[in-house]
Design a protein around this motif. Structure first.
Motif, PDB file in Angstrom:
ATOM      1  N   GLY A 163       0.797  -1.230   0.000  1.00  0.00           N
ATOM      2  CA  GLY A 163       0.000   0.000   0.000  1.00  0.00           C
ATOM      3  C   GLY A 163       0.828   1.277   0.000  1.00  0.00           C
ATOM      4  N   VAL A 164       2.039   1.196  -0.593  1.00  0.00           N
ATOM      5  CA  VAL A 164       2.926   2.370  -0.641  1.00  0.00           C
ATOM      6  C   VAL A 164       3.084   2.773  -2.105  1.00  0.00           C
ATOM      7  CG1 VAL A 164       5.314   3.115  -0.224  1.00  0.00           C
ATOM      8  CG2 VAL A 164       4.162   1.659   1.437  1.00  0.00           C
ATOM      9  N   HIS A 165       3.058   4.064  -2.392  1.00  0.00           N
ATOM     10  CA  HIS A 165       3.224   4.496  -3.781  1.00  0.00           C
ATOM     11  C   HIS A 165       4.655   4.242  -4.252  1.00  0.00           C
ATOM     12  CE1 HIS A 165      -0.716   5.999  -3.857  1.00  0.00           C
ATOM     13  NE2 HIS A 165      -0.501   7.150  -3.230  1.00  0.00           N
ATOM     14  N   PHE A 166       4.765   3.933  -5.552  1.00  0.00           N
ATOM     15  CA  PHE A 166       6.095   3.687  -6.119  1.00  0.00           C
ATOM     16  C   PHE A 166       6.350   4.619  -7.296  1.00  0.00           C
ATOM     17  CE2 PHE A 166       8.808   1.325  -9.203  1.00  0.00           C
ATOM     18  CZ  PHE A 166       9.991   1.533  -8.513  1.00  0.00           C
ATOM     19  N   HIS A 167       7.479   5.327  -7.219  1.00  0.00           N
ATOM     20  CA  HIS A 167       7.923   6.213  -8.304  1.00  0.00           C
ATOM     21  C   HIS A 167       9.219   5.682  -8.884  1.00  0.00           C
ATOM     22  CE1 HIS A 167      10.695   9.626  -9.496  1.00  0.00           C
ATOM     23  NE2 HIS A 167       9.718   9.754 -10.369  1.00  0.00           N
ATOM     24  N   THR A 168       9.345   5.746 -10.218  1.00  0.00           N
ATOM     25  CA  THR A 168      10.636   5.423 -10.814  1.00  0.00           C
ATOM     26  C   THR A 168      11.090   6.536 -11.750  1.00  0.00           C
ATOM     27  OG1 THR A 168      11.950   3.739 -11.949  1.00  0.00           O
ATOM     28  CG2 THR A 168       9.706   4.034 -12.773  1.00  0.00           C
ATOM     29  N   ASP A 169      12.369   6.891 -11.609  1.00  0.00           N
ATOM     30  CA  ASP A 169      13.000   7.823 -12.531  1.00  0.00           C
ATOM     31  C   ASP A 169      13.466   6.975 -13.714  1.00  0.00           C
ATOM     32  OD1 ASP A 169      14.719   9.398 -13.957  1.00  0.00           O
ATOM     33  OD2 ASP A 169      15.867  10.116 -12.230  1.00  0.00           O
ATOM     34  N   ALA A 170      12.727   7.088 -14.806  1.00  0.00           N
ATOM     35  CA  ALA A 170      13.016   6.249 -15.978  1.00  0.00           C
ATOM     36  C   ALA A 170      13.671   7.072 -17.083  1.00  0.00           C
ATOM     37  CB  ALA A 170      11.737   5.587 -16.470  1.00  0.00           C
ATOM     38  N   ALA A 171      14.343   8.165 -16.703  1.00  0.00           N
ATOM     39  CA  ALA A 171      14.919   9.059 -17.721  1.00  0.00           C
ATOM     40  C   ALA A 171      15.851   8.316 -18.681  1.00  0.00           C
ATOM     41  CB  ALA A 171      15.662  10.210 -17.051  1.00  0.00           C
ATOM     42  N   GLN A 172      16.563   7.295 -18.190  1.00  0.00           N
ATOM     43  CA  GLN A 172      17.528   6.608 -19.064  1.00  0.00           C
ATOM     44  C   GLN A 172      16.960   5.379 -19.761  1.00  0.00           C
ATOM     45  OE1 GLN A 172      20.397   7.711 -20.031  1.00  0.00           O
ATOM     46  NE2 GLN A 172      20.716   9.381 -18.587  1.00  0.00           N
ATOM     47  N   SER A 173      15.869   4.832 -19.244  1.00  0.00           N
ATOM     48  CA  SER A 173      15.380   3.578 -19.832  1.00  0.00           C
ATOM     49  C   SER A 173      14.119   3.763 -20.667  1.00  0.00           C
ATOM     50  CB  SER A 173      15.091   2.561 -18.733  1.00  0.00           C
ATOM     51  OG  SER A 173      14.053   3.034 -17.914  1.00  0.00           O
ATOM     52  N   ALA A 174      13.352   4.803 -20.372  1.00  0.00           N
ATOM     53  CA  ALA A 174      12.092   5.013 -21.091  1.00  0.00           C
ATOM     54  C   ALA A 174      12.381   5.154 -22.584  1.00  0.00           C
ATOM     55  CB  ALA A 174      11.397   6.268 -20.572  1.00  0.00           C
ATOM     56  N   GLY A 175      11.631   4.466 -23.381  1.00  0.00           N
ATOM     57  CA  GLY A 175      11.816   4.546 -24.836  1.00  0.00           C
ATOM     58  C   GLY A 175      12.969   3.709 -25.337  1.00  0.00           C
ATOM     59  N   LYS A 176      13.745   3.128 -24.418  1.00  0.00           N
ATOM     60  CA  LYS A 176      14.898   2.309 -24.841  1.00  0.00           C
ATOM     61  C   LYS A 176      14.624   0.839 -24.556  1.00  0.00           C
ATOM     62  CE  LYS A 176      17.873   6.152 -24.616  1.00  0.00           C
ATOM     63  NZ  LYS A 176      18.200   6.920 -23.432  1.00  0.00           N
ATOM     64  N   LEU A 177      13.866   0.600 -23.485  1.00  0.00           N
ATOM     65  CA  LEU A 177      13.493  -0.771 -23.122  1.00  0.00           C
ATOM     66  C   LEU A 177      11.984  -0.785 -22.936  1.00  0.00           C
ATOM     67  CD1 LEU A 177      16.333  -1.424 -20.496  1.00  0.00           C
ATOM     68  CD2 LEU A 177      16.201  -2.340 -22.833  1.00  0.00           C
ATOM     69  N   PRO A 178      11.322  -1.849 -23.371  1.00  0.00           N
ATOM     70  CA  PRO A 178       9.854  -1.872 -23.288  1.00  0.00           C
ATOM     71  C   PRO A 178       9.365  -1.798 -21.843  1.00  0.00           C
ATOM     72  CG  PRO A 178      10.709  -3.771 -24.520  1.00  0.00           C
ATOM     73  CD  PRO A 178      11.883  -3.074 -23.946  1.00  0.00           C
ATOM     74  N   LEU A 179       8.289  -1.087 -21.630  1.00  0.00           N
ATOM     75  CA  LEU A 179       7.677  -1.024 -20.304  1.00  0.00           C
ATOM     76  C   LEU A 179       6.173  -0.886 -20.493  1.00  0.00           C
ATOM     77  CD1 LEU A 179       7.899  -0.791 -17.200  1.00  0.00           C
ATOM     78  CD2 LEU A 179       8.044   1.669 -17.496  1.00  0.00           C
TER      79      LEU A 179
END
Ligand SMILES: Cc1ncc(COP(=O)(O)O)c(C=O)c1O
Length: 382
Positions: free
Chosen positions: A172-188
């Motif tokens: 029940g805890v929110h999760f944030h990820t800094d995906a600046a380096q992976s977004a658009g490079k690896l599928p998510l």
């Protein structure tokens, strides 16, 4: 005039793809309305372009366009995620992050810890990876947010974001990820990975500088987020300010291209990275690979060269543009906090170079880079 160096610093920033630039240009000179102007055609056309781009960005992550909040980049998105969630929570609430995060997470976390909030900065292992078990053990009744990066910007190490997201959801805890380096490079796929908040940046994916996104998951349990900029109530009142339509159009096109090319591009970059690494190993000894040998960004190679200062090495090979540490993290270069957190010695930290390979690099450039680096290291070791 000297020749243009070979650009191998694609983690710091990327060249705007010509197809992205083409998409943006009409929005400077022809379709220049304010997307919030609802009384005339200029505004409607700009608004339509923004919504089309929002849809393309959401599509890349298989999520709802309503989840896309435009910001000026990943730094602002991270600030909005961390401060936004904590400021909306009761004083004394707890945030968990990790020592190898980008300063755009660590600095807001530090500021929060100086005010009314509790912050835990977890250690990372020798590869820069966070242990999900340690996160589970660090959760407290007052923990409201966990922020762990998807891919490290210096050593390229990938965290097990799916596992961390799942355990946060379960607790029940929110999760944030800094995906600046992976977004658009690896599928998510955000429809199956329970990530609540995700930051990305246009200029890391062949889009323009000055635009980014914070994905804020809609629905239940609701994410309460306090805006960090008040003004005209743009972006669902979460981020006021006139929308930069050309940049948004560029980011939309950049995401569309990533969707079309991601799989092939990752395979190609992996091949180029292996060519660089084996080429260097064939020519030189005393090399240490920093970061995880397999769980890393395809385009990342971070190497320490025994007995050589990284800065001296960079300065002695102007023909290639690389970085010693993380040029993109700050205007105030310091020895890499990431390598330090991984337990790399000061000597090997100073001897490290980061190669960031990207869409426009060619095999010939990689072969030339091997020659240039090997020659320069050889000279400095003499
Ligand atoms: C992991 C990571 N987070 C955040 C940022 C900051 O992004 P921006 O330049 O969009 O503010 C960067 C790069 O600078 C990065 O690599």
């Amino acid at each position: 005039m000297t020749a243009t160096p070979i650009y191998l610093d694609n983690h710091a920033t990327t060249r705007v793809d010509p197809r992205v630039l083409d998409a943006m240009l009409p929005y400077f000179s022809e379709i220049y309305g304010n997307a919030a102007s609802i009384s005339h055609r200029f505004g409607w056309d700009a608004g339509d372009a923004v919504e089309a781009a929002r849809g393309k960005i959401a599509e890349l992550f298989n999520t709802d366009a309503r989840n896309v909040i435009f910001t000026s980049g990943a730094t602002e998105a991270n600030n909005l995620a961390l401060k936004g969630v904590l400021h909306a929570a009761p004083p004394g609430s707890h945030l968990i992050t990790a020592a190898a995060e980008h300063k755009a997470v660590l600095d807001p976390a530090k500021r929060l810890s100086r005010s009314d909030y509790e912050v835990t900065v977890l250690p990372v292992d020798q590869y820069g990876m966070v242990d999900p078990q340690q996160i589970a053990e660090s959760l407290r009744p007052n923990t409201v947010l966990v922020s762990i990066m998807s891919a490290n910007n210096e050593v390229g190490t990938l965290n097990d974001i799916a596992e961390i997201a799942a355990l946060c959801r379960e607790r029940g805890v929110h999760f944030h990820t800094d995906a600046a380096q992976s977004a658009g490079k690896l599928p998510l796929d955000l429809s199956t990975t329970p990530i609540d908040l995700l930051s990305l940046s246009g200029h890391k994916i062949y889009g323009p500088k000055g635009i980014g996104v914070l994905f804020v998951r809609h629905g239940s349990p609701r994410i309460k987020l306090e805006p960090q900029l008040d003004g005209g109530g743009h972006e669902r009142h979460l981020r006021s300010g006139t929308l930069p339509v050309p940049l948004i159009v560029g980011l939309g096109r950049a995401c569309e291209l990533c969707g079309e090319t991601m799989v092939d591009e990752a395979a190609r970059l992996l091949e180029l990275r292996e060519r660089l690494w084996t080429g260097l190993q064939d020519r030189l000894d005393g090399l240490t690979l920093n970061g995880h040998p397999e769980q890393r960004l395809p385009g990342n190679l971070n190497v320490s060269f025994d007995g050589v200062e990284g800065d001296a090495l960079m300065n002695s090979m102007r023909e290639i543009a690389v970085s010693s540490g993380s040029a993109c993290t700050s205007a105030d270069p310091q020895p890499s906090h990431v390598l330090r957190a991984m337990g790399v010695s000061d000597a090997l930290t100073r001897a490290s170079l980061r190669f960031g390979l990207g869409r426009f690099n060619t095999t010939e450039e990689i072969d030339r880079a091997v020659e240039v680096v090997a020659d320069a290291v050889g000279r400095l070791r003499e």
